[in-house]
Design an enzyme around this catalytic site. Sequence first.
Site, PDB file in Angstrom:
ATOM      1  CG  ASN A   8      -1.863   1.139   1.271  1.00 11.09           C
ATOM      2  OD1 ASN A   8      -1.846   2.004   0.383  1.00 11.09           O
ATOM      3  ND2 ASN A   8      -2.702   1.185   2.281  1.00 11.09           N
ATOM      4  NE  ARG A  89      -6.166   1.142  -0.116  1.00  9.11           N
ATOM      5  CZ  ARG A  89      -6.291   2.224   0.645  1.00  9.11           C
ATOM      6  NH1 ARG A  89      -5.217   2.762   1.200  1.00  9.11           N
ATOM      7  NH2 ARG A  89      -7.449   2.783   0.821  1.00  9.11           N
ATOM      8  CG  HIS A 178     -12.879   2.434   3.428  1.00  8.30           C
ATOM      9  ND1 HIS A 178     -13.750   3.346   3.969  1.00  8.30           N
ATOM     10  CD2 HIS A 178     -11.641   2.895   3.689  1.00  8.30           C
ATOM     11  CE1 HIS A 178     -13.067   4.321   4.550  1.00  8.30           C
ATOM     12  NE2 HIS A 178     -11.779   4.078   4.386  1.00  8.30           N
ATOM     13  NE  ARG A 239     -11.830  12.214   3.729  1.00  6.57           N
ATOM     14  CZ  ARG A 239     -11.298  10.986   3.804  1.00  6.57           C
ATOM     15  NH1 ARG A 239     -11.946  10.016   4.428  1.00  6.57           N
ATOM     16  NH2 ARG A 239     -10.142  10.727   3.260  1.00  6.57           N
ATOM     17  CD  GLU A 382      -8.166  -2.125   3.942  1.00  2.94           C
ATOM     18  OE1 GLU A 382      -7.554  -1.876   5.005  1.00  2.94           O
ATOM     19  OE2 GLU A 382      -8.659  -1.250   3.227  1.00  2.94           O
TER      20      GLU A 382
END
Length: 396
Positions: A8, A89, A178, A239, A382
């Site tokens: 990643n 990723r 995600h 956010r 992941e």
Amino acid sequence: MAKIMAVNAGSSSIKFQLLEMPAETVITSGVMERIGLAEGIFTIKYDGKKEETHPVLPTHAEGVQLLLETLISKGIVKDLNEISGVGHRVVQGGEYFKDSCLVDDTVIQKIQDLADLAPLHNPAHIIGIKAFQKALPNVPQVVVFDTVFHQTMAEEAYMYATPYEWYEKYGIRKYGAHGTSHKYVSQRAAELIGKPLEETNTIVCHLGNGASISAVKGGKCIDTSMGLTPLEGIPMGTRSGSLDPTVVSYICEKEGKTAQEVVNILNKKSGYLGMSGRSNDARDVTQGMIEGDHRCKLTFDVQAKRIVDYIAAYYVYMGSCDVIAFTAGMGENLKHLRLNIANRLGALGVKIDEKLNDTFSDERIISTPDSKIKLYIIPTNEEVMIARDTVRVAKI
Ligand code: ADP
């Protein structure tokens, strides 16, 4: 047995995990941070040890080179030929990528073309891919997109009711994020309740610093809370989540800011940070709540309420729900947030077992036997999904 490197790559970091497949055991994992700065940080875990060094890493290429040399020098692998594939990723695959795929020049160009939709991530992923291509030229490289899992959404779920030409000209629609985590957790949920995936309906609450909810019906995503970008949906660490877009023009006018500046505030200074005024880290906001700070309590209440709005809508859209699964930093660790959410779901017959919710352990059920929907904590993975796809796509 094959060794697969799951990668990643961010703009100044490379997270990695080397897995033995198909056993899915982690051989080593770690992260290189502060690439491009005067001093980097290289953390690696292997054989039950964790080591940190501070090498100079001018670019990702030196980072990858050092990682591979370290694998040899520490005896983690005897020969780099033992690595059969590298899976990367990639945050944004747009509508173009419907599955993971092998990397070639066209794929790299397409990831670059999609950078408008993920300006911080896609260019960084390409730098990571190129660094591994250079270091391991004969090893297949596979890209695994966060957006692919959401590509099964119906038109009615992904379209915004904006002028249709915006979609045609600029690709304005929901893409979600995600996805690799939502896929892992929903598959694991079906395994845990012992039902075929095709018959299992799951609502996944991925609650990390970035957070999103998805509705997974029979293993396929039919809706998700994030949109064109990760700003849409529930409030997160920094956010705001969804709001009336007029807020942007209103604040532009009041504070003499550009739209870009206000959107930046909605991305970086809102959510937990903006509401609590303390921190984007849920642990600090929890501490504030314990001390009786109203804004800290309100931060959790606003987020829990908005999460429940999605859960209720997704329940109706799916027609039924077997599991509500919590994952990522907050989903796995914040018992008061899970309780707050579960207590708002009485209308759906949800009953949380407070003792199980309080107990510290990893994967587990936290609902009572008579709860109409099972609640689970399922730590996301992941990297294992990236490794599985690398094996599948590169036919290893
Ligand atoms: P991301 O991967 O999106 O950066 P994470 O999944 O790591 O985010 O989640 C980060 C959030 O999880 C932070 O708000 C942090 O406070 C919270 N978190 C992580 N560990 C714990 C813990 N042990 N207890 C409470 N909250 C935690």
